[in-house]
Write a protein that holds these residues in place. Structure first.
Motif, short mmCIF file in Angstrom:
data_model
loop_
_atom_site.label_atom_id
_atom_site.label_comp_id
_atom_site.label_asym_id
_atom_site.label_seq_id
_atom_site.Cartn_x
_atom_site.Cartn_y
_atom_site.Cartn_z
N GLU A 1 7.99 -11.37 8.61
CA GLU A 1 8.85 -12.21 9.45
C GLU A 1 8.35 -12.21 10.90
O GLU A 1 8.27 -13.27 11.54
N ARG A 2 8.01 -11.03 11.41
CA ARG A 2 7.55 -10.94 12.80
C ARG A 2 6.23 -11.68 13.00
O ARG A 2 5.98 -12.27 14.06
N ALA A 3 5.36 -11.64 11.98
CA ALA A 3 4.04 -12.26 12.10
C ALA A 3 4.13 -13.77 12.31
O ALA A 3 3.20 -14.38 12.84
N PHE A 4 5.25 -14.37 11.93
CA PHE A 4 5.41 -15.81 12.09
C PHE A 4 6.57 -16.17 13.00
O PHE A 4 7.13 -17.25 12.91
N ARG B 1 0.84 -1.20 0.00
CA ARG B 1 0.00 0.00 0.00
C ARG B 1 0.88 1.26 0.00
O ARG B 1 2.01 1.24 0.50
N PRO B 2 0.35 2.35 -0.55
CA PRO B 2 1.12 3.61 -0.58
C PRO B 2 1.55 4.02 0.82
O PRO B 2 0.81 3.88 1.80
N GLY B 3 2.77 4.54 0.91
CA GLY B 3 3.29 5.01 2.18
C GLY B 3 4.06 3.97 2.96
O GLY B 3 4.56 4.26 4.05
N HIS B 4 4.16 2.75 2.42
CA HIS B 4 4.89 1.68 3.10
C HIS B 4 6.02 1.18 2.21
O HIS B 4 5.87 1.09 0.99
N ALA B 5 7.13 0.84 2.83
CA ALA B 5 8.30 0.34 2.10
C ALA B 5 8.33 -1.18 2.14
O ALA B 5 7.96 -1.80 3.15
N LEU B 6 8.78 -1.78 1.04
CA LEU B 6 8.83 -3.23 0.94
C LEU B 6 9.64 -3.84 2.09
O LEU B 6 9.22 -4.83 2.69
N ARG B 7 10.78 -3.26 2.41
CA ARG B 7 11.63 -3.84 3.46
C ARG B 7 10.91 -3.87 4.81
O ARG B 7 11.07 -4.83 5.58
N ASP B 8 10.12 -2.82 5.09
CA ASP B 8 9.39 -2.78 6.36
C ASP B 8 8.26 -3.81 6.38
O ASP B 8 8.00 -4.44 7.41
N VAL B 9 7.59 -3.97 5.24
CA VAL B 9 6.51 -4.95 5.16
C VAL B 9 7.07 -6.36 5.32
O VAL B 9 6.50 -7.18 6.06
#
Length: 288
Positions: free
Chosen positions: A83-86, A70-78
């Motif tokens: 990774e954190r979600a799992f 989504r706009p405003g978010h960077a691929l590396r952060d997503v």
């Protein structure tokens, strides 16, 4: 990421059915191959309905998904939140990351495949930038280097394949997720999967032993959810649609051996922290 549960948990294809229009053409197909050396996928496709023909030469299979940041978010952060979600060592952190992912990206689904087989997955895409990821690689070193970017270019509309059956994920009044599915699915025919629930979710098929009951599947799911052990009813690996966002739908086709299957989602409900399946999100069906 090496068990069916964890592999299927690894992070899911937006397909909005539309009537055929004058001037549309048959759905184009592109190949996606997962090998030991990495993920091979096209760099560009044209907008409209596209079939991704996904196969894996990796003995572990693959869990190929398509996402749009989504706009405003960077691929590396997503990817860091994926990774954190799992990260099962930090349950609260994992749930918080899972909730953030809903705001950070749109999950268009994709396909879980076993080695040596082909699964077709069809979605309708608007022009723009997307990311193809083998979610099997979540939790392993170098995830950011293993994703592939996909550019969707403007183009003429393509006709989507007709579905022979439909699976729907929906939410109850209490917020739990449930499958609505026919008792029998046709092998090798397109099946439409619709997510009308309130969270991103998946529809995974696992073959079970003849005579397996819903209670036996439920007992195994509960044991896994609680960190215990129970006899596994499954006789093979997962095949199906990996997570996609609410309000999305997809068409998926796989040549499955006839027999009994469990239809499950291994994702966690990020309201309660419990596995959706442990809250009743599973069914037994027959593939013919």
């Amino acid at each position: 990421m090496r068990t069916p549960m964890i592999a299927a948990l690894a992070l899911a294809l937006a397909f909005v059915a539309a009537p055929a229009q004058a001037g549309t053409s048959e759905t184009p197909a592109v190949d996606v191959l997962v090998e030991d050396s990495g993920l091979n996928s096209p760099a560009t496709v044209t907008a409209g309905a596209t079939t991704f023909r996904i196969r894996s030469a990796d003995p572990e299979g693959a869990y190929v998904g398509l996402v749009r940041i989504r706009p405003g978010h960077a691929l590396r952060d997503v990817l860091a939140d994926v990774e954190r979600a799992f990260d099962h060592a930090d349950r609260e952190g994992a749930l918080a990351a899972a909730r953030r992912l809903s705001a950070e990206m749109v999950l268009y689904g994709g396909a879980a495949v076993q080695a040596g087989m082909v699964v077709d997955y069809t979605t309708v895409l608007a022009p723009g930038a997307y990311v193809v990821i083998d979610f099997k690689e979540v939790g392993r070193p170098g995830l950011a280097d293993k994703v592939r970017r996909l550019r969707v270019l403007p183009g003429l509309p393509h006709r989507s394949p007709s579905a022979a059956a439909e699976i729907v994920l929906s939410s109850t009044a209490a917020g739990a997720t449930r499958f609505t599915a026919p008792a029998t699915l046709p092998s090798g025919r397109p099946v439409r999967v619709v997510n009308r629930s309130r969270q991103y979710n998946e529809a995974i098929l696992l073959p079970v032993r003849p005579g397996t009951t819903r209670e036996q599947v439920g007992a195994y799911i509960t044991a896994v959810s609680e960190g215990g052990q129970a006899p596994s009813p499954f006789t093979g690996g997962p095949v199906g649609l990996v997570p996609m966002s609410p309000g999305r739908a997809a068409v998926i086709r796989a040549d499955l051996a006839p027999g009994s299957y469990a239809l499950v989602t291994w994702l966690r409900d990020y309201r309660t922290g419990r596995m959706h399946a442990d809250q009743g999100t599973y069914e037994l069906i027959t593939v013919e």
